[in-house]
Design a protein around this motif. Structure first.
Motif, mmCIF file in Angstrom:
data_model
loop_
_atom_site.group_PDB
_atom_site.id
_atom_site.type_symbol
_atom_site.label_atom_id
_atom_site.label_comp_id
_atom_site.label_asym_id
_atom_site.label_seq_id
_atom_site.Cartn_x
_atom_site.Cartn_y
_atom_site.Cartn_z
ATOM 1 N N MET A 172 0.827 -1.212 0.000
ATOM 2 C CA MET A 172 0.000 0.000 0.000
ATOM 3 C C MET A 172 0.863 1.265 0.000
ATOM 4 O O MET A 172 0.586 2.225 -0.700
ATOM 5 N N LEU A 173 1.943 1.249 0.820
ATOM 6 C CA LEU A 173 2.823 2.426 0.884
ATOM 7 C C LEU A 173 3.921 2.281 -0.168
ATOM 8 O O LEU A 173 4.577 1.243 -0.249
ATOM 9 N N THR A 174 4.100 3.316 -0.958
ATOM 10 C CA THR A 174 5.037 3.218 -2.086
ATOM 11 C C THR A 174 6.397 3.848 -1.812
ATOM 12 O O THR A 174 7.367 3.554 -2.494
ATOM 13 N N ARG A 175 6.456 4.738 -0.828
ATOM 14 C CA ARG A 175 7.731 5.393 -0.507
ATOM 15 C C ARG A 175 7.525 6.288 0.707
ATOM 16 O O ARG A 175 6.374 6.495 1.127
ATOM 17 N N ILE A 176 8.602 6.812 1.257
ATOM 18 C CA ILE A 176 8.455 7.935 2.184
ATOM 19 C C ILE A 176 8.426 9.187 1.322
ATOM 20 O O ILE A 176 9.415 9.516 0.649
ATOM 21 N N ASP A 177 7.261 9.833 1.293
ATOM 22 C CA ASP A 177 7.113 11.040 0.475
ATOM 23 C C ASP A 177 7.835 12.210 1.136
ATOM 24 O O ASP A 177 8.565 12.949 0.488
ATOM 25 N N HIS A 178 7.588 12.379 2.442
ATOM 26 C CA HIS A 178 8.280 13.466 3.141
ATOM 27 C C HIS A 178 8.281 13.243 4.647
ATOM 28 O O HIS A 178 7.477 12.475 5.181
ATOM 29 N N VAL A 179 9.201 13.939 5.294
ATOM 30 C CA VAL A 179 9.214 14.045 6.750
ATOM 31 C C VAL A 179 8.846 15.491 7.062
ATOM 32 O O VAL A 179 9.473 16.423 6.529
ATOM 33 N N GLY A 180 7.808 15.670 7.883
ATOM 34 C CA GLY A 180 7.344 17.015 8.241
ATOM 35 C C GLY A 180 8.032 17.479 9.521
ATOM 36 O O GLY A 180 8.030 16.753 10.519
ATOM 37 N N ILE A 181 8.600 18.664 9.481
ATOM 38 C CA ILE A 181 9.369 19.191 10.612
ATOM 39 C C ILE A 181 8.793 20.538 11.032
ATOM 40 O O ILE A 181 8.671 21.458 10.203
ATOM 41 N N ALA A 182 8.408 20.625 12.298
ATOM 42 C CA ALA A 182 7.824 21.866 12.826
ATOM 43 C C ALA A 182 8.926 22.834 13.220
ATOM 44 O O ALA A 182 9.925 22.437 13.833
ATOM 45 N N CYS A 183 8.741 24.104 12.854
ATOM 46 C CA CYS A 183 9.740 25.117 13.210
ATOM 47 C C CYS A 183 9.062 26.466 13.478
ATOM 48 O O CYS A 183 7.925 26.694 13.072
ATOM 49 N N HIS A 184 9.783 27.320 14.172
ATOM 50 C CA HIS A 184 9.259 28.657 14.477
ATOM 51 C C HIS A 184 9.470 29.621 13.314
ATOM 52 O O HIS A 184 8.670 30.535 13.113
ATOM 53 N N ASP A 185 10.576 29.442 12.594
ATOM 54 C CA ASP A 185 10.945 30.426 11.566
ATOM 55 C C ASP A 185 11.295 29.689 10.269
ATOM 56 O O ASP A 185 12.396 29.146 10.133
ATOM 57 N N LEU A 186 10.346 29.665 9.349
ATOM 58 C CA LEU A 186 10.509 28.896 8.110
ATOM 59 C C LEU A 186 11.738 29.344 7.320
ATOM 60 O O LEU A 186 12.528 28.505 6.871
ATOM 61 N N GLU A 187 11.908 30.650 7.146
ATOM 62 C CA GLU A 187 13.016 31.127 6.307
ATOM 63 C C GLU A 187 14.369 30.741 6.903
ATOM 64 O O GLU A 187 15.290 30.353 6.187
ATOM 65 N N GLU A 188 14.453 30.831 8.227
ATOM 66 C CA GLU A 188 15.705 30.464 8.889
ATOM 67 C C GLU A 188 16.005 28.972 8.686
ATOM 68 O O GLU A 188 17.136 28.580 8.410
ATOM 69 N N LYS A 189 14.971 28.124 8.795
ATOM 70 C CA LYS A 189 15.195 26.681 8.652
ATOM 71 C C LYS A 189 15.480 26.305 7.203
ATOM 72 O O LYS A 189 16.269 25.388 6.938
ATOM 73 N N ILE A 190 14.857 26.998 6.253
ATOM 74 C CA ILE A 190 15.183 26.746 4.842
ATOM 75 C C ILE A 190 16.663 27.030 4.616
ATOM 76 O O ILE A 190 17.381 26.225 4.019
ATOM 77 N N ALA A 191 17.128 28.155 5.136
ATOM 78 C CA ALA A 191 18.543 28.525 4.953
ATOM 79 C C ALA A 191 19.455 27.464 5.576
ATOM 80 O O ALA A 191 20.491 27.108 5.009
ATOM 81 N N PHE A 192 19.041 26.928 6.726
ATOM 82 C CA PHE A 192 19.841 25.884 7.380
ATOM 83 C C PHE A 192 19.915 24.627 6.505
ATOM 84 O O PHE A 192 20.991 24.066 6.283
ATOM 85 N N TYR A 193 18.768 24.168 6.007
ATOM 86 C CA TYR A 193 18.753 22.928 5.205
ATOM 87 C C TYR A 193 19.471 23.117 3.873
ATOM 88 O O TYR A 193 20.123 22.193 3.391
ATOM 89 N N GLU A 194 19.363 24.305 3.297
ATOM 90 C CA GLU A 194 20.098 24.587 2.061
ATOM 91 C C GLU A 194 21.604 24.605 2.338
ATOM 92 O O GLU A 194 22.395 23.988 1.628
ATOM 93 N N GLY A 195 21.963 25.319 3.386
ATOM 94 C CA GLY A 195 23.388 25.521 3.669
ATOM 95 C C GLY A 195 24.069 24.262 4.178
ATOM 96 O O GLY A 195 25.230 23.993 3.846
ATOM 97 N N THR A 196 23.372 23.480 4.978
ATOM 98 C CA THR A 196 23.985 22.314 5.625
ATOM 99 C C THR A 196 23.949 21.087 4.743
ATOM 100 O O THR A 196 24.921 20.331 4.669
ATOM 101 N N PHE A 197 22.807 20.846 4.077
ATOM 102 C CA PHE A 197 22.632 19.610 3.311
ATOM 103 C C PHE A 197 22.584 19.842 1.803
ATOM 104 O O PHE A 197 22.472 18.886 1.035
ATOM 105 N N GLY A 198 22.603 21.102 1.389
ATOM 106 C CA GLY A 198 22.545 21.394 -0.040
ATOM 107 C C GLY A 198 21.201 21.067 -0.675
ATOM 108 O O GLY A 198 21.118 20.840 -1.875
ATOM 109 N N LEU A 199 20.132 21.033 0.126
ATOM 110 C CA LEU A 199 18.807 20.751 -0.444
ATOM 111 C C LEU A 199 18.300 21.974 -1.208
ATOM 112 O O LEU A 199 18.728 23.102 -0.953
#
Ligand code: CMX
Ligand code: CO
Length: 142
Positions: A1-28
């Motif tokens: 029934m399940l075909t993949r992990i589509d996403h992991v949802g992560i709660a944060c206070h500041d979206l822009e700050e966390k986007i910058a972290f994931y871009e900068g740290t993991f290159g996403l």
């Protein structure tokens, strides 16, 4: 029934700050940014990888108001993993099957999710403490 992990949802206070972290740290790379009033979130999907059953993402979630699922979660538990989203071929059929096994459905019918997906949530108390989302991706455009 399940075909993949589509996403992991992560709660944060500041979206822009966390986007910058994931871009900068993991290159996403950000695949989409949306405000979903119905879910009470401002969110971004960051592409992780493509697999045979479709892509997988990290979903960063900032609440629009304190009195929303993610706002309440942040107040109680602080930032961190909020839910797992599994890919399914047919979300309506999956809901019927899973509901038939006694798992409480938070959505009897699918709602609108990121990037045109149809989504539905299962109650975390019936999934061992894990808020679980079913995701039927929008058919690929040619
Ligand atoms: N993961 C695990 N447990 C959770 C949870 C989560 N994300 N959110 C709440 N809970 C637990 C709480 O800890 C609480 O447990 P205790 O009673 O043991 O303390 C219990 O569930 C009830 O929590 P609550 O704070 O009183 O919150 P509500 O019952 O009002 O709502 C829930 C909880 C899961 C029904 C609600 O958050 C919901 O409907 N979520 C689905 C929608 C959603 O999360 N949308 C945002 C994401 C959108 C997207 O992915 O696109
Ligand atoms: Co999600």
């Amino acid at each position: 029934m399940l075909t993949r992990i589509d996403h992991v949802g992560i709660a944060c206070h500041d979206l822009e700050e966390k986007i910058a972290f994931y871009e900068g740290t993991f290159g996403l790379i950000v695949a989409s940014r949306e405000v979903n009033e119905q879910q009470g979130v401002k969110e971004a999907m960051l592409h992780v990888a493509d697999g045979p059953a479709g892509a997988s993402y990290v979903q960063l979630l900032e609440p629009l108001h304190p009195d929303t699922p993610v706002g309440k979660f942040l107040a109680k538990r602080g930032e961190g993993v909020h839910h797992i989203g599994y890919g399914v071929e047919d979300v309506v059929a999956a809901l019927e099957s899973i509901g038939g096994k006694g798992v409480r459905l938070l959505d009897e019918r699918p709602r609108h999710g990121s990037m045109g997906a149809s989504i539905a949530f299962l109650h975390p108390k019936d999934v061992g403490g894990v808020l679980t989302e079913l995701v039927q991706a929008r058919p690929r455009q040619h």
